[in-house]
Design a protein around this motif. Structure first.
Motif, PDB file in Angstrom:
ATOM      1  N   LEU A 143       0.817  -1.207   0.000  1.00 41.53           N
ATOM      2  CA  LEU A 143       0.000   0.000   0.000  1.00 41.53           C
ATOM      3  C   LEU A 143       0.854   1.262   0.000  1.00 41.53           C
ATOM      4  CD1 LEU A 143      -2.764  -1.036   2.553  1.00 41.53           C
ATOM      5  CD2 LEU A 143      -2.989  -0.842   0.069  1.00 41.53           C
ATOM      6  N   VAL A 147      -0.803   3.590  -2.658  1.00 40.05           N
ATOM      7  CA  VAL A 147      -1.406   4.838  -2.187  1.00 40.05           C
ATOM      8  C   VAL A 147      -0.331   5.916  -2.173  1.00 40.05           C
ATOM      9  CG1 VAL A 147      -2.867   5.883  -0.415  1.00 40.05           C
ATOM     10  CG2 VAL A 147      -2.922   3.419  -0.762  1.00 40.05           C
ATOM     11  N   TYR A 264      -4.374   5.618   6.505  1.00 46.06           N
ATOM     12  CA  TYR A 264      -4.776   5.185   5.172  1.00 46.06           C
ATOM     13  C   TYR A 264      -6.289   5.185   5.037  1.00 46.06           C
ATOM     14  CZ  TYR A 264      -0.047   3.761   3.906  1.00 46.06           C
ATOM     15  OH  TYR A 264       1.288   3.769   3.596  1.00 46.06           O
ATOM     16  N   LEU A 266      -8.909   3.619   2.641  1.00 46.70           N
ATOM     17  CA  LEU A 266      -8.947   2.573   1.626  1.00 46.70           C
ATOM     18  C   LEU A 266     -10.371   2.314   1.152  1.00 46.70           C
ATOM     19  CD1 LEU A 266      -6.527   0.046   3.358  1.00 46.70           C
ATOM     20  CD2 LEU A 266      -5.945   1.861   1.728  1.00 46.70           C
ATOM     21  N   GLU A 268     -11.986  -0.656  -0.418  1.00 44.19           N
ATOM     22  CA  GLU A 268     -11.663  -2.056  -0.673  1.00 44.19           C
ATOM     23  C   GLU A 268     -12.343  -2.633  -1.912  1.00 44.19           C
ATOM     24  OE1 GLU A 268     -11.406  -3.942   3.675  1.00 44.19           O
ATOM     25  OE2 GLU A 268     -12.932  -2.369   3.442  1.00 44.19           O
ATOM     26  N   LEU A 271      -9.404  -2.833  -4.216  1.00 41.09           N
ATOM     27  CA  LEU A 271      -8.201  -3.528  -3.753  1.00 41.09           C
ATOM     28  C   LEU A 271      -8.517  -5.014  -3.646  1.00 41.09           C
ATOM     29  CD1 LEU A 271      -7.056  -1.100  -0.918  1.00 41.09           C
ATOM     30  CD2 LEU A 271      -5.839  -1.501  -3.069  1.00 41.09           C
ATOM     31  N   CYS A 307      -4.804  -3.364  -7.550  1.00 34.02           N
ATOM     32  CA  CYS A 307      -5.670  -2.203  -7.373  1.00 34.02           C
ATOM     33  C   CYS A 307      -6.261  -1.840  -8.727  1.00 34.02           C
ATOM     34  CB  CYS A 307      -4.882  -1.019  -6.803  1.00 34.02           C
ATOM     35  SG  CYS A 307      -5.888   0.462  -6.498  1.00 34.02           S
ATOM     36  N   ARG A 310      -6.777   3.642  -8.190  1.00 31.86           N
ATOM     37  CA  ARG A 310      -5.921   4.248  -7.175  1.00 31.86           C
ATOM     38  C   ARG A 310      -6.486   5.581  -6.683  1.00 31.86           C
ATOM     39  NH1 ARG A 310       0.033   4.832  -9.138  1.00 31.86           N
ATOM     40  NH2 ARG A 310       0.381   5.225  -6.924  1.00 31.86           N
ATOM     41  N   GLN A 313      -8.126   5.768  -3.298  1.00 29.54           N
ATOM     42  CA  GLN A 313      -7.324   5.463  -2.124  1.00 29.54           C
ATOM     43  C   GLN A 313      -6.593   6.731  -1.676  1.00 29.54           C
ATOM     44  OE1 GLN A 313      -8.073   2.303  -1.543  1.00 29.54           O
ATOM     45  NE2 GLN A 313      -8.826   1.977  -3.634  1.00 29.54           N
ATOM     46  N   LYS A 315      -4.065   8.739   1.757  1.00 28.87           N
ATOM     47  CA  LYS A 315      -3.363   8.640   3.037  1.00 28.87           C
ATOM     48  C   LYS A 315      -2.926  10.021   3.512  1.00 28.87           C
ATOM     49  CE  LYS A 315       1.283   7.639   1.185  1.00 28.87           C
ATOM     50  NZ  LYS A 315       2.393   6.661   1.185  1.00 28.87           N
TER      51      LYS A 315
END
Length: 324
Positions: A143, A147, A264, A266, A268, A271, A307, A310, A313, A315
């Motif tokens: 990740l 990310v 993070y 996310l 999912e 992912l 992924c 992106r 996602q 962070k």
């Protein structure tokens, strides 16, 4: 009594390996969430992941005999991920074999060895999940690389060239716990969460999991307490043994493999672990090498973390790493 390796392999495969795999899946929050939904990938030189990178242009409004645009638009393409091999071994030396002569001692020995292999795999996957590695020699794609907002190549697509392939990223201005819990400060944790959550959201497509460290989690909990907000939790995660709080219906959780000072966001849906159907934590029985006084069994995995979007996602980096 010397070991019967066929019987020992059967015992390990039937009794201990199912428990080992189940414990790996429950080891930390991300492996719990992601390995359990791993899907078998089609065999080939690469793991291909379909992507949606553009909206179809052949649409619109018209009047009367207007000519309709029927130009085909390619909506999906593939990201290509490398297959990565992972393993753990269960080894019994000749000395251990002699000193554990007897059925009950052998079973105890094998149980201890399997538990040790389990711990090794748990740590390996937990660490790699947050890694920045992109080379198959150091594990599956992490990740820390997926990310990422700067131009890098993931799945064969360069996000420096194709900016729609970048993740969202923000850096906290001042890594101080006091600033994170101060509602008047620019680094107020609730403000930072709100902004990143918004960057990762399009309509009702929102982050499904927010992962961070214990320090940052505690700052968020302190803010909720100070504002007398009810920090409801996800019951399914609580039942699985993971502490969590909610933000707009999304669980915020602690993972001890999450890098210090990071959080993070996310989604999912995009992912996915993909594994080879014949190498998803498969056990290969004990064998005795010709040049060693030992018996070795292997647990093998072949797969990738993929992924497909992106940009969903995100962070935050630079958050506090301590309580000062």
């Amino acid at each position: 009594m010397s070991l019967d390796y066929n019987n020992l392999s059967a015992l390990t495969r039937d009794k201990y390996i199912p428990l080992l795999v189940d414990n790996i899946f429950n080891s930390n929050i991300l492996t719990h969430r992601m390995l359990r939904k791993s899907k078998a990938a089609v065999s080939g030189n690469k793991v291909l992941q379909p992507l949606e990178y553009a909206k179809a242009s052949a649409k619109g409004y018209y009047s009367g005999y207007d000519v309709l645009d029927t130009t085909p638009t390619e909506v999906f393409t593939d990201a290509a991920y490398d297959w990565v091999q992972g393993y753990a071994t269960i080894s019994i030396s000749g000395k251990e074999e002699m000193l554990n002569d007897g059925a009950e001692r052998v079973i105890d020995l094998v149980e201890a060895k399997v538990k040790n292999a389990e711990k090794s795999i748990k740590d390996m996957f937990g660490t790699t999940l947050f890694g920045t590695n992109t080379a198959v020699a150091t594990g599956f794609l992490g990740l820390g690389a997926i990310v990422e907002n700067s131009g890098n190549t993931i799945g064969g697509i360069n996000s420096g060239t194709y900016t729609w392939w970048k993740a969202q990223e923000a850096a906290s201005g001042s890594a101080s716990y006091a600033n994170m819990v101060d509602s008047t400060h620019a680094d107020y944790i609730l403000k930072q969460i709100r902004e990143m959550y918004g960057q990762c959201t399009v309509d009702n497509d929102v982050p499904t999991l927010i992962v961070t460290t214990q320090v940052v989690f505690d700052a968020y909990e302190e803010v909720l307490t100070a504002q007398k907000r009810f920090g409801a939790s996800s019951q399914s995660l609580a039942d699985a043994g993971f502490q969590n709080l909610m933000y707009r219906g999304t669980p915020i959780v602690v993972d001890d493999h999450c890098p210090a000072g990071e959080m993070y966001f996310l989604n999912e849906k995009y992912l996915q672990f993909r594994h080879h159907r014949k190498r998803n934590f498969v056990f290969e029985g004990f064998q005795k090498p010709v040049n060693q006084d030992a018996a070795v069994a292997k647990i093998l995995w072949l797969g990738a973390l993929t992924c497909s979007n992106r940009s969903r996602q995100g962070k935050i980096t630079g958050l506090s790493t301590n309580y000062s």
